[in-house]
Design a protein around this motif. Structure first.
Motif: not given
Length: 243
Positions: A121-123, A146-147, A213-216
């Motif tokens: 699950y990701a926004d 990447l998170v 990079r995804f920070d959500g």
């Protein structure tokens, strides 16, 4: 051909990995495939389908394994979501991540395609990733989202340096389960069960692996506890949005 049809024809295809048994989610998966477990009232695989369609990706491939007939019955051919869904039926046990993608390559074609885990699950906004896939660097075999490392994976998977995913280096980040793959990543593979990770590590070693990079908000919904934590977070957000 309408503008919408032309856009759909140009957009990359996407594959949703949905064949796993979900052993860590038992007893929820005793009679239900993991991708159909609901998060805030919606089956997890629907989040992936709807976000991809919102980004213009309507030609989807879904691999099936454990209780795959239930997924096929739920999604149908994709009309209810504005999508066209093809299925790669692996049977049970499934072929793991790498083997599953390899088996579906004939359905995915020759161009770079998006790959999404059904249990993530990701926004995340797929639109920039779609644009990247349409203008994918020739040297790259894959591109990973990447998170920051979650509690259950503090060591991370890859380093990230100036848009390149590395086997070493900092910061260490976790593979989100969202990526772009080029079919050539599987050039030396054979049909059967095998994971995707070694192929990605080999690409990283050859500097053929991009990254961002995804920070959500992101959750690998791998256990009932993580599912409960995600639903609690979404309820809190819903209450704040109504205040």
């Amino acid at each position: 051909m309408s503008g919408a049809d032309a856009m759909a024809e140009r957009a990359p295809k996407a594959m949703i990995l949905a064949a796993g048994r979900g052993e860590r989610m038992r007893p929820l998966t005793d009679h239900l495939p993991k991708p159909l477990i609901s998060v805030d009232g919606t089956p997890m695989i629907e989040y992936a389908v709807r976000r991809l369609v919102d980004a213009g990706v309507t030609n989807l491939v879904v691999n099936l394994g454990y209780r795959g007939a239930q997924i096929r019955e739920h999604l149908g051919q994709g009309e209810a979501f504005g999508a066209n869904i093809a299925y790669s039926d692996e049977g049970d046990p499934p072929l793991e991540t790498g083997g599953g993608v390899f088996r579906a390559l004939d359905l995915l074609g020759d161009a770079p395609f998006l790959l999404v885990n059904a249990d993530v699950y990701a926004d995340y906004d797929f639109a920039p990733l779609v644009r990247r896939a349409l203008d994918f660097p020739q040297r790259d075999l894959a591109h990973l989202v990447l998170v920051p490392n979650p509690e259950h994976r503090r060591e991370g998977d890859f380093g990230l340096e100036q848009g390149r995913a590395r086997n070493d280096g900092a910061p260490r980040l976790t593979f989100s389960g969202i990526s772009i793959l080029r079919p050539e990543l599987f050039v030396n593979c054979e049909d059967g069960r095998f994971p995707l990770a070694p192929l990605l590590r080999q690409a990283a070693a050859c500097d053929q692996l991009g990254g961002e990079r995804f920070d959500g908000s992101w959750s690998d919904v791998g256990t009932p506890q993580r599912l409960s934590e995600l639903e609690s977070l979404l309820r809190q957000r819903g209450r704040r949005s109504q205040e």
